[in-house]
Design an enzyme around this catalytic site. Structure first.
Site, PDB file in Angstrom:
ATOM      1  N   HIS A 170       0.828  -1.206   0.000  1.00 57.28           N
ATOM      2  CA  HIS A 170       0.000   0.000   0.000  1.00 57.28           C
ATOM      3  C   HIS A 170       0.867   1.262   0.000  1.00 57.28           C
ATOM      4  CE1 HIS A 170      -3.513   2.537   1.077  1.00 57.28           C
ATOM      5  NE2 HIS A 170      -2.576   3.270   1.657  1.00 57.28           N
ATOM      6  N   GLU A 171       1.775   1.341   0.958  1.00 55.01           N
ATOM      7  CA  GLU A 171       2.601   2.548   1.060  1.00 55.01           C
ATOM      8  C   GLU A 171       3.496   2.697  -0.158  1.00 55.01           C
ATOM      9  OE1 GLU A 171       1.847   4.807   3.026  1.00 55.01           O
ATOM     10  OE2 GLU A 171       0.501   3.564   4.230  1.00 55.01           O
TER      11      GLU A 171
ATOM     12  N   HIS B  42       1.803   4.614  -2.844  1.00 56.22           N
ATOM     13  CA  HIS B  42       1.969   6.069  -2.712  1.00 56.22           C
ATOM     14  C   HIS B  42       3.354   6.491  -3.210  1.00 56.22           C
ATOM     15  CE1 HIS B  42      -1.683   6.858  -0.473  1.00 56.22           C
ATOM     16  NE2 HIS B  42      -1.354   6.062   0.525  1.00 56.22           N
TER      17      HIS B  42
ATOM     18  N   HIS C 193       3.471   6.747  -6.880  1.00 55.91           N
ATOM     19  CA  HIS C 193       2.765   7.957  -7.323  1.00 55.91           C
ATOM     20  C   HIS C 193       3.731   9.150  -7.298  1.00 55.91           C
ATOM     21  CE1 HIS C 193      -1.527   9.959  -7.026  1.00 55.91           C
ATOM     22  NE2 HIS C 193      -0.974  10.116  -8.202  1.00 55.91           N
TER      23      HIS C 193
HETATM   24 ZN   LIG Z   1      -2.572   5.324   2.105  1.00 50.91          ZN
END
Ligand SMILES: [Zn+2]
Length: 690
Positions: free
Chosen positions: A477-478, A481, A484
């Site tokens: 998940h991290e 980011h 991104h």
């Molecule tokens: Zn998050």
């Protein structure tokens, strides 16, 4: 400029000369922050003064790009400082952060409420509308968002209205802080003291020892203190076998803030709701929720209501079906008993164990951190985007535990740096997050430096770090980011990477979680750290099968909170209740009207302890999590339909979505990728709803 007043030995005075502008952590000392902040604010004020004082007509270059170039020193010190205060704080830095907060807010207000900024933005907008000026698409989007920011700050209103808004802002901040303080005090006071150890049956030895310690720490001569988490449904309920104690804990939890007396939060939250409605009205919005939505990808509260309204009946129906199963299990112990909120987690855990016996301790040896990162997280990114990762032990992070990796693009050019700070420590706040130390920007010729923070317990020296399954998901998940940020390919720094609305930012990171489950990836990283054997196939199947278990409950408790948040903020000032005695009734009515009132399921947070929305920044925005997940589930379906883990798919996702950051309407990026509006069905299917 004013930076000249900064001591020349202060490392924030100049851009760092290290690769990719990595801050020179070896040179930065605590005493450098305050002078750099002060010089940074002064420098930005001077730069903005020059930009707004120009006699010429405003243009893309002299207004928008000039603003993007301003504030470089303040940005440099801010990014390093706020990374430190979250990942490696100290009482001194916390104190400095608290002292800086009002000064930074005033600095920001002074720029956004400067009438000349409003005038020049409107003049540029008019020139563009008249066809006298042409803007690049990213600059046009920046103009759009800046005009909105300035409008939402109240810049276009009459001076007496502006004065009232400033006063309201100050009062709102005070009330939010006070809500949080009272809630914390009431949560501490509501901790449940148990005198008889036998009542704690079901709890692990470690939990009992911690409860004993907590009782001692709070001055109780005997007994065990069960402290409360912020959620309505307390984690200990899953383990406690004593039904009477479960009930006591639950009731202590769900009545927080509503006891009367010094720490009752009802008057505070009613004033907050009323003043937010008042401010929205002054700014020309129907209500506070509309004011918040204007700045999000949802755009309108109608769109928010529609999504929540479509999910609610499906979630409630599933929760009721789950309740029937759980009630049957309860009646084995207590014939004729009705399932109550304090029974739900206990019987859900019992059923979960029966149906999907999966032992966390047995999984761990197959989930070794280094292997999960290299053969899981990094491997998936390489397969999708062609990017590669190289250890850079020669580059230093802000703490000895921080690892620095250089990221290369498929053609070998350097993309940026990825800093990994995986381990928990006392100086780090809880949770997991990503942040930037340098924003990618073509205008400033900067490549990204991003950080991932997790809170994985550190093993003794020389031992491997073995993970729980949810820690594996958090790593993916991290890193979503981080991608991104790393794959951002924009011109303007304020639009870099994760600089997107709150109801959009979780979307790419949630999508990246899918690769943890991808069989070809899982087979590579889920390997026994001693024997090298792959994780047994049937365990993987069981994990997949258990993903929808209790999702009716989870979705219902989440939606309950999200719908309450909307209900409190979709009112005109006149409609907001004024008497503390009306809070409970308002809450019950709102949940019933929204069709999310299910016996045995309490909203994740009830009104009187909903800190996200009354103590902080998620007012009218708690819906964001599920909004992002709608986009995520639809995109996961797109990947799956197109063959999954392929370079072609990765490149498409990168170009349409990740690379663009916030340089345009994020929903346009989604529509370009998907070729249609987001659909809610993939999320319903994922959660086994409807
Ligand atoms: Zn998050």
């Amino acid at each position: 400029m004013t930076t000249a007043t900064l001591d020349p030995t202060n490392p924030f005075g100049q851009p760092s000369a290290l690769p990719y502008g990595l801050p020179d952590f070896a040179a930065i000392r605590d005493e450098h922050y305050l002078p750099a902040f002060e010089a940074g604010m002064a420098a930005e004020r001077a730069e903005v003064e020059e930009i707004l004082g120009l006699p010429e007509e405003p243009t893309e270059e002299n207004l928008l790009l000039a603003l993007e170039r301003s504030g470089a020193l303040l940005d440099r010190v801010s990014m390093v400082f706020f990374n430190r205060t979250s990942a490696d704080a100290s009482p001194e830095l916390d104190d400095l952060e608290e002292r800086l907060a009002p000064r930074l807010a005033a600095h920001h207000d002074a720029i956004y409420l400067d009438p000349r900024l409003h005038t020049r933005l409107e003049a540029l907008h008019a020139a563009v509308e008249a066809g006298d000026q042409d803007l690049e698409p990213d600059a046009a989007w920046l103009l759009h968002t800046l005009r909105l920011d300035v409008q939402r700050a109240g810049a276009g209103t009459r001076p007496e209205v502006q004065a009232e808004i400033r006063e309201l802002n100050g009062r709102l901040t005070t009330l939010e802080t006070s809500f949080g303080r009272h809630l914390l005090a009431d949560t501490n006071a509501a901790a449940v003291l148990v005198e008889d150890r036998a009542e704690l049956a079901g709890l692990a030895e470690g939990t009992i020892a911690a409860a004993r310690q907590a009782a001692q720490d709070r001055g109780h001569e005997s007994g065990y203190l069960l402290e409360l988490s912020l959620f309505s449904t307390q984690p200990v309920l899953a383990a406690l076998t004593d039904r009477g104690l479960r009930r006591r804990v639950h009731e202590a939890s769900v009545t927080r803030g509503a006891h009367g007396g010094a720490h009752d939060t009802r008057t505070t939250l009613l004033e907050l709701a009323g003043l937010r409605a008042r401010r929205a009205d002054l700014l020309g919005f129907e209500h506070h929720a509309a004011y918040v939505a204007a700045d999000s990808t949802a755009r309108t509260t109608e769109a928010v209501d529609e999504i929540l309204g479509r999910l609610a009946p499906a979630a409630a129906a599933n929760a009721r079906a789950e309740a029937a199963d759980l009630e049957a299990a309860l009646q084995v112990d207590e014939p004729d008993a009705t399932l109550e909120a304090w029974d739900w987690p206990f019987y859900a855990e019992r059923l979960r164990q029966e149906r999907y016996a999966l032992d966390d301790a047995a999984l761990r040896p197959y989930l070794e951190l280094e292997r999960v990162v290299r053969d899981g997280v990094f491997h998936a990114a390489t397969a999708l985007y062609g990017i590669t990762f190289t250890d850079r032990p020669d580059l230093q992070g802000y703490h000895p535990d921080v690892r620095v990796f250089e990221v290369h693009d498929v053609d070998g050019t350097g993309l940026g740096l990825f800093l990994a700070d995986w381990y928990t420590r006392e100086s780090k706040r809880g949770g997991a997050w990503m942040n930037n130390l340098v924003d990618q920007s073509a205008l400033l010729d900067e490549r990204p430096v991003v950080v991932n923070n997790l809170n994985i317990p550190k093993p003794p020296a020389g031992e491997p770090t073995l993970l729980a399954w949810d820690e594996v998901i958090t790593l993916f998940h991290e890193f979503g980011h981080a991608l991104h940020g790393l794959l951002s390919d924009v011109r303007l720094p304020s639009q870099s990477g994760t600089e997107v609305p709150r109801d959009f930012v979780e979307y790419p990171s949630q999508v990246n979680e899918m690769w943890a489950w991808e069989p070809s990836v899982l087979q590579r990283y889920a390997v026994h750290h001693e024997t090298g054997e792959p994780m047994p196939e049937e365990w993987v199947e069981t994990m997949l099968a258990s993903r929808q278990f209790n999702e009716g409950f989870a979705t219902t408790e989440y939606l309950g909170a999200a719908l309450l948040d909307q209900a409190w903020h979709q009112m005109t000032p006149e409609e907001v209740p004024t008497d503390a005695s009306e809070v409970e009734e308002f809450e019950a009515r709102s949940l019933a009207v929204a069709g999310i009132a299910v016996h045995g399921v309490t909203p994740r947070y009830r009104t009187t302890y909903f800190n996200h929305v009354f103590g902080g920044g998620y007012a009218a925005a708690y819906y964001s999590y599920i909004w992002s997940e709608v986009l995520d589930a639809d995109t996961v379906e797109w990947f799956t339909e197109n063959g999954g883990l392929l370079r072609e798919n990765g490149d498409r996702f990168r170009q349409a979505l990740l690379a663009r950051g916030g340089s345009g309407d994020p929903m346009d990026a989604f529509r370009e990728l998907r070729g249609q509006e987001p659909r809610i069905e993939p999320l319903l299917a994922r959660r086994g709803l409807g």
